[in-house]
Design a protein around this motif. Structure first.
Motif, PDB file in Angstrom:
ATOM      1  N   ARG A  10       0.832  -1.208   0.000  1.00 52.56           N
ATOM      2  CA  ARG A  10       0.000   0.000   0.000  1.00 52.56           C
ATOM      3  C   ARG A  10       0.863   1.253   0.000  1.00 52.56           C
ATOM      4  NH1 ARG A  10      -2.659  -3.064   3.841  1.00 52.56           N
ATOM      5  NH2 ARG A  10      -1.827  -1.778   5.542  1.00 52.56           N
ATOM      6  N   GLU A  11       1.964   1.192   0.738  1.00 60.03           N
ATOM      7  CA  GLU A  11       2.854   2.351   0.800  1.00 60.03           C
ATOM      8  C   GLU A  11       3.466   2.647  -0.565  1.00 60.03           C
ATOM      9  OE1 GLU A  11       5.520   5.272   2.667  1.00 60.03           O
ATOM     10  OE2 GLU A  11       3.497   4.506   2.934  1.00 60.03           O
ATOM     11  N   ARG A  12       3.878   1.608  -1.282  1.00 63.81           N
ATOM     12  CA  ARG A  12       4.522   1.816  -2.585  1.00 63.81           C
ATOM     13  C   ARG A  12       3.502   2.319  -3.615  1.00 63.81           C
ATOM     14  NH1 ARG A  12       9.753   2.341  -1.872  1.00 63.81           N
ATOM     15  NH2 ARG A  12      10.293   1.585  -3.929  1.00 63.81           N
ATOM     16  N   VAL A  13       2.281   1.827  -3.559  1.00 64.90           N
ATOM     17  CA  VAL A  13       1.246   2.321  -4.477  1.00 64.90           C
ATOM     18  C   VAL A  13       0.947   3.787  -4.168  1.00 64.90           C
ATOM     19  CG1 VAL A  13      -1.173   2.100  -5.143  1.00 64.90           C
ATOM     20  CG2 VAL A  13       0.230   0.050  -4.876  1.00 64.90           C
ATOM     21  N   ARG A  14       0.834   4.111  -2.896  1.00 67.27           N
ATOM     22  CA  ARG A  14       0.585   5.499  -2.500  1.00 67.27           C
ATOM     23  C   ARG A  14       1.696   6.405  -3.005  1.00 67.27           C
ATOM     24  NH1 ARG A  14       2.292   8.773   1.633  1.00 67.27           N
ATOM     25  NH2 ARG A  14       0.789  10.270   2.482  1.00 67.27           N
ATOM     26  N   ASP A  15       2.954   5.977  -2.843  1.00 59.57           N
ATOM     27  CA  ASP A  15       4.076   6.788  -3.301  1.00 59.57           C
ATOM     28  C   ASP A  15       4.059   6.968  -4.814  1.00 59.57           C
ATOM     29  OD1 ASP A  15       6.728   5.890  -0.924  1.00 59.57           O
ATOM     30  OD2 ASP A  15       5.111   7.360  -0.847  1.00 59.57           O
ATOM     31  N   ALA A  16       3.678   5.914  -5.535  1.00 61.65           N
ATOM     32  CA  ALA A  16       3.639   6.006  -6.995  1.00 61.65           C
ATOM     33  C   ALA A  16       2.590   7.014  -7.454  1.00 61.65           C
ATOM     34  CB  ALA A  16       3.356   4.630  -7.590  1.00 61.65           C
ATOM     35  N   VAL A  17       1.433   7.012  -6.808  1.00 60.00           N
ATOM     36  CA  VAL A  17       0.389   7.968  -7.175  1.00 60.00           C
ATOM     37  C   VAL A  17       0.808   9.379  -6.789  1.00 60.00           C
ATOM     38  CG1 VAL A  17      -2.022   8.627  -6.844  1.00 60.00           C
ATOM     39  CG2 VAL A  17      -1.413   6.209  -7.000  1.00 60.00           C
ATOM     40  N   LEU A  18       1.423   9.542  -5.629  1.00 62.86           N
ATOM     41  CA  LEU A  18       1.911  10.855  -5.222  1.00 62.86           C
ATOM     42  C   LEU A  18       2.984  11.368  -6.171  1.00 62.86           C
ATOM     43  CD1 LEU A  18       2.066  10.533  -1.335  1.00 62.86           C
ATOM     44  CD2 LEU A  18       0.584  12.042  -2.657  1.00 62.86           C
ATOM     45  N   GLU A  19       3.790  10.458  -6.710  1.00 64.29           N
ATOM     46  CA  GLU A  19       4.787  10.842  -7.706  1.00 64.29           C
ATOM     47  C   GLU A  19       4.110  11.461  -8.924  1.00 64.29           C
ATOM     48  OE1 GLU A  19       8.608  11.185  -9.446  1.00 64.29           O
ATOM     49  OE2 GLU A  19       8.044  10.658  -7.415  1.00 64.29           O
ATOM     50  N   MET A  20       3.009  10.855  -9.371  1.00 67.35           N
ATOM     51  CA  MET A  20       2.255  11.405 -10.496  1.00 67.35           C
ATOM     52  C   MET A  20       1.685  12.777 -10.162  1.00 67.35           C
ATOM     53  SD  MET A  20       0.179   8.004 -11.695  1.00 67.35           S
ATOM     54  CE  MET A  20       1.051   6.460 -11.941  1.00 67.35           C
ATOM     55  N   VAL A  21       1.223  12.932  -8.919  1.00 68.43           N
ATOM     56  CA  VAL A  21       0.676  14.218  -8.486  1.00 68.43           C
ATOM     57  C   VAL A  21       1.736  15.309  -8.587  1.00 68.43           C
ATOM     58  CG1 VAL A  21      -0.217  15.504  -6.499  1.00 68.43           C
ATOM     59  CG2 VAL A  21      -1.096  13.213  -7.004  1.00 68.43           C
ATOM     60  N   GLU A  22       2.963  14.993  -8.138  1.00 68.58           N
ATOM     61  CA  GLU A  22       4.029  15.985  -8.140  1.00 68.58           C
ATOM     62  C   GLU A  22       4.471  16.352  -9.551  1.00 68.58           C
ATOM     63  OE1 GLU A  22       7.197  14.679  -5.662  1.00 68.58           O
ATOM     64  OE2 GLU A  22       6.036  14.902  -3.808  1.00 68.58           O
ATOM     65  N   GLU A  23       4.245  15.459 -10.517  1.00 68.41           N
ATOM     66  CA  GLU A  23       4.651  15.725 -11.903  1.00 68.41           C
ATOM     67  C   GLU A  23       3.590  16.471 -12.698  1.00 68.41           C
ATOM     68  OE1 GLU A  23       5.419  11.818 -13.306  1.00 68.41           O
ATOM     69  OE2 GLU A  23       7.455  11.717 -12.442  1.00 68.41           O
ATOM     70  N   ARG A  24       2.410  16.658 -12.092  1.00 68.58           N
ATOM     71  CA  ARG A  24       1.316  17.322 -12.792  1.00 68.58           C
ATOM     72  C   ARG A  24       0.905  18.588 -12.069  1.00 68.58           C
ATOM     73  NH1 ARG A  24       1.174  11.963 -13.805  1.00 68.58           N
ATOM     74  NH2 ARG A  24       0.267  11.201 -15.770  1.00 68.58           N
ATOM     75  N   ARG A  25      -0.076  19.283 -12.634  1.00 70.24           N
ATOM     76  CA  ARG A  25      -0.560  20.523 -12.048  1.00 70.24           C
ATOM     77  C   ARG A  25      -1.965  20.322 -11.488  1.00 70.24           C
ATOM     78  NH1 ARG A  25      -0.059  24.547 -16.999  1.00 70.24           N
ATOM     79  NH2 ARG A  25      -1.209  22.779 -17.891  1.00 70.24           N
ATOM     80  N   PRO A  26      -2.388  21.177 -10.559  1.00 67.50           N
ATOM     81  CA  PRO A  26      -3.767  21.091 -10.069  1.00 67.50           C
ATOM     82  C   PRO A  26      -4.766  21.149 -11.209  1.00 67.50           C
ATOM     83  CG  PRO A  26      -2.491  22.595  -8.700  1.00 67.50           C
ATOM     84  CD  PRO A  26      -1.605  22.221  -9.860  1.00 67.50           C
ATOM     85  N   GLY A  27      -5.764  20.257 -11.153  1.00 69.23           N
ATOM     86  CA  GLY A  27      -6.764  20.180 -12.206  1.00 69.23           C
ATOM     87  C   GLY A  27      -6.466  19.136 -13.264  1.00 69.23           C
ATOM     88  N   ASP A  28      -5.200  18.657 -13.331  1.00 70.30           N
ATOM     89  CA  ASP A  28      -4.851  17.609 -14.288  1.00 70.30           C
ATOM     90  C   ASP A  28      -5.426  16.270 -13.834  1.00 70.30           C
ATOM     91  OD1 ASP A  28      -1.471  18.725 -15.181  1.00 70.30           O
ATOM     92  OD2 ASP A  28      -3.467  19.427 -15.780  1.00 70.30           O
ATOM     93  N   ALA A  29      -5.770  15.430 -14.801  1.00 72.32           N
ATOM     94  CA  ALA A  29      -6.277  14.088 -14.496  1.00 72.32           C
ATOM     95  C   ALA A  29      -5.121  13.124 -14.304  1.00 72.32           C
ATOM     96  CB  ALA A  29      -7.184  13.602 -15.618  1.00 72.32           C
ATOM     97  N   ILE A  30      -5.329  12.118 -13.463  1.00 71.94           N
ATOM     98  CA  ILE A  30      -4.373  11.012 -13.385  1.00 71.94           C
ATOM     99  C   ILE A  30      -4.892   9.890 -14.278  1.00 71.94           C
ATOM    100  CG2 ILE A  30      -3.714  11.668 -11.037  1.00 71.94           C
ATOM    101  CD1 ILE A  30      -5.275   9.204 -10.044  1.00 71.94           C
TER     102      ILE A  30
END
Length: 279
Positions: A10-30
């Protein structure tokens, strides 16, 4: 019961999604669940639990029929200005730890950035349940550069003070830490470990600790029960500034802008307050 390795997954999945968040801007879709499950090699329930946690924390938001998007950035407010000292007395109660995970893994991009390591560099990953007087209080996720703590044992992490062990057994002297605190709610898995209902309020702590040379030695994020743990701050309001001195231009949590009309200096100390059972 959580399966072995479940907390780490769960921790690694959470980190992977957070990584995507940091690479995008507010309002962008994952990416969609189907794409993410393939990319991360996890089942939909595992992925959905991680996304639900980030939605509850206000990092992501859902729009029915459209997908999941990155939420607007949160307002950041320093609890204590950088030029003031921070006093942190020891919290009450008898604290103990129970290990949930203890392993060595590659740092990955997100944790590697925080610890100034290559993504391929190894870290010691530790998940532990913190107990006070025998009752579950918090879940901690620790990330320590493996090169700093050769032969670190599980016993060291279950007994005594971690920083004392780092100093006496590994020659690591911690000096400063930057810590952020925000409200959140617990997931089903976290609720089971903490003995509270799912979606109960909690406090999320994120801390980066550095040594005497200013190098990162520990990245931690911890989840504390909201029903038994609170933060208490003591503020000392300074005298009026000298004539002609400009206002400070900032405010403090719980004190709306304008209440300190002259921008008076504020000294603060913060401590954790463990609530008694039944309160």
């Amino acid at each position: 019961m959580n399966r072995p390795g479940g907390v780490l997954k769960r921790e690694r999945v959470r980190d992977a999604v957070l990584e995507m968040v940091e690479e995008r801007r507010p309002g962008d879709a994952i990416p969609s669940e189907r794409i993410l499950c393939v990319q991360l090699g996890v089942s939909r329930p595992t992925l959905r639990a991680a996304v639900d946690e980030l939605v509850s924390a206000g990092i992501l938001f859902r729009e029915h029929g459209r997908g999941v998007f990155i939420a607007p950035e949160k307002i950041t407010q320093e609890l204590v200005p950088g030029h003031h000292s921070l006093s942190v007395p020891r919290a009450s109660g008898v604290w103990a730890s129970r290990l949930l995970e203890f392993t060595t893994v590659p740092a990955g991009a997100r944790v590697g950035r925080r610890l100034h390591l290559s993504p391929a560099a190894h870290i010691v990953y530790v998940a532990r349940l913190r107990l006070v007087d025998g009752s579950p209080m918090a879940i901690e996720h620790l990330h320590i550069p493996a090169a700093l703590v050769p032969d670190l044992t599980a016993r060291e992490l279950e007994q005594g003070d971690l920083y004392e062990h780092l100093r006496t057994h590994h020659g690591v002297y911690v000096r400063e830490a930057t810590q952020a605190i925000e409200p959140t709610v617990v997931t089903r898995a976290e609720a089971e470990l903490l003995g509270v209902p799912e979606l109960s309020p909690a406090l999320l702590f994120e801390r980066l600790t550095t040594d005497a040379a200013g190098l990162p030695v520990e990245y931690v994020h911890s989840l504390y029960r909201g029903d038994r743990y609170r933060i208490v701050s003591r503020l000392t309001l300074g005298a009026d500034p000298a004539p002609g001195e400009p206002p400070a231009g900032h405010h403090h949590p719980g004190i709306p802008p304008g209440d300190l009309l002259h921008g008076n200096p504020v000294a603060a100390s913060t401590l954790g307050d463990v609530q008694e059972q039944g309160r």
